[in-house]
Design an enzyme around this catalytic site. Structure first.
Site, mmCIF file in Angstrom:
data_model
loop_
_atom_site.group_PDB
_atom_site.id
_atom_site.type_symbol
_atom_site.label_atom_id
_atom_site.label_comp_id
_atom_site.label_asym_id
_atom_site.label_seq_id
_atom_site.Cartn_x
_atom_site.Cartn_y
_atom_site.Cartn_z
ATOM 1 N N HIS A 12 0.849 -1.204 0.000
ATOM 2 C CA HIS A 12 0.000 0.000 0.000
ATOM 3 C C HIS A 12 0.881 1.250 0.000
ATOM 4 C CE1 HIS A 12 -4.012 1.835 1.336
ATOM 5 N NE2 HIS A 12 -3.166 2.861 1.350
ATOM 6 N N GLU A 195 -10.823 3.517 7.527
ATOM 7 C CA GLU A 195 -9.748 4.443 7.928
ATOM 8 C C GLU A 195 -10.469 5.643 8.546
ATOM 9 O OE1 GLU A 195 -7.705 6.409 4.713
ATOM 10 O OE2 GLU A 195 -5.960 6.947 5.925
HETATM 11 N N1 HPA Z 1 -6.151 7.639 2.460
HETATM 12 C C1 HPA Z 1 -7.020 7.849 1.481
HETATM 13 N N2 HPA Z 1 -6.672 8.324 0.310
HETATM 14 C C2 HPA Z 1 -5.398 8.598 0.083
HETATM 15 C C3 HPA Z 1 -4.450 8.392 1.053
HETATM 16 C C4 HPA Z 1 -4.846 7.879 2.312
HETATM 17 O O1 HPA Z 1 -4.060 7.691 3.233
HETATM 18 N N3 HPA Z 1 -3.263 8.766 0.512
HETATM 19 C C5 HPA Z 1 -3.510 9.162 -0.744
HETATM 20 N N4 HPA Z 1 -4.805 9.057 -1.025
HETATM 21 ZN ZN ZN Z 2 -3.674 4.919 1.302
#
Ligand code: HPA
Ligand code: ZN
Length: 328
Positions: A12, A195
């Site tokens: 990732h 997240e």
């Molecule tokens: N989260 C979501 N979208 C993203 C991220 C992330 O950490 N980094 C780049 N695009």
């Molecule tokens: Zn990411």
């Protein structure tokens, strides 16, 4: 030998998000773009929260304007990966930033990126594969265009579709068309979920997009039934603890659910996400995890075996990486 010296697999990593600030400043200078507002006094990227992070990210990305810029970027990133003992990396790459979603333009960007990656494989020993990345807050129509780019270039290098961007916008299922198109083209699937969205977002990802892996997924820990589901179906999480700590999800590595998820039988892996934004590297992630949980060589070897199994590459590549992983 320290755990930080082990060979590593990273699943990732955002290509644009891995751009070192010096690299972006250099390009901004060459193109006469004023980006002074996105850096702090030490020259690093400056942002206050997730949405601000995405804005700074897109401002930095705006100076990446040609296939050659992306080729230079790929080289700079893979040098960092190699210096961190990374032997295999999957990079998120957005057609939105590489030709604006046009298939012909995307092919040119991809060609330049792949050429740089092939050279790095030869002289740095790090293997890269690409995951085409719709940006969620750009909406479902742009995601369809990205998925078409992905479908048109699917193969042994473009191996997946993986959505990033603002998880607060809409629902995972709004993007089902794009994910269905990619699946039909034989691509593997992942999406950022759990997240900034809670467990419901992870449920939606596995139900509505039928992804095989989840980007982050850490907030699954808030729903025991979801943890059980992920463990039962062996859905791998692409965890990025350092990113989560900097963006304020957890106060520190001790409080991060990586260990609890692993202990519950969920396949977990470790990556850096956008390393310079989060002041991290793969070595630092391993070091912080070792300090927080007391994990040793065998724990990290198991982590890499989990990552190898969940990698989106073809079987010949997996066998090749497996041999490098086992080399003492
Ligand atoms: N989260 C979501 N979208 C993203 C991220 C992330 O950490 N980094 C780049 N695009
Ligand atoms: Zn990411």
């Amino acid at each position: 030998m320290s755990v930080t010296d082990l060979p590593k697999i990273e699943l990732h990593l955002h290509l644009e998000g891995a751009a070192p600030p010096d690299f972006i400043r250099q390009l901004a200078g060459e193109k006469k773009v004023d980006l002074s507002g996105i850096f702090d006094a030490d020259g690093g990227y400056a942002f206050d929260n997730f949405v601000h992070f995405l804005q700074v990210y897109e401002a930095a990305t705006s100076v990446l304007q040609t296939p050659e810029d992306f080729a230079r970027l790929t080289r700079a990133i893979l040098e960092q990966s190699a210096a961190n003992g990374v032997i295999y990396t999957e990079a998120f790459i957005s057609p939105d930033f590489c030709g604006g979603g046009d298939v012909a333009a995307w092919r040119e960007y991809l060609h330049a990126i792949q050429e740089a990656a092939t050279r790095a494989e030869t002289d740095l020993g790090v293997v890269m594969r690409g995951i085409v990345t719709p940006v969620r807050h750009f909406g479902p129509d742009k995601a369809k265009r990205s998925a078409l780019c992905a479908a048109e270039t699917a193969g042994d290098w473009i191996v997946g579709l993986g959505m990033g961007g603002d998880e607060g916008q809409g629902h995972q299922g709004d993007f089902a068309y794009a994910f269905d198109m990619a699946r039909e083209a034989g691509l593997h699937l992942t999406t950022h979920a759990g997240e900034f969205g809670g467990p419901e977002s992870v449920w939606e990802a596995i139900r509505d997009l039928k992804v095989e892996r989840i980007g982050h997924g850490v907030r699954a820990i808030e729903d025991p039934a979801l943890v059980q589901e992920l463990a039962a179906r062996q859905i791998t999480l692409e965890c990025c603890p350092g990113s989560n700590v900097v963006l304020g999800l957890y106060p520190d590595f001790e409080a991060h659910p990586l260990r609890a998820l692993r202990d519950a039988g969920v396949p977990v892996t470790v990556s850096t996400d956008d390393p310079p934004f989060f002041h991290t590297t793969m070595r630092r992630e391993y070091d912080m995890i070792a300090q927080a949980y007391g994990w040793e060589d065998d724990d990290f070897r198991a982590l890499n075996q989990t990552a190898l199994k969940a990698a989106f590459c073809d079987e010949a590549t997996r066998t090749r990486i497996s041999k490098t992983l086992e080399t003492p």
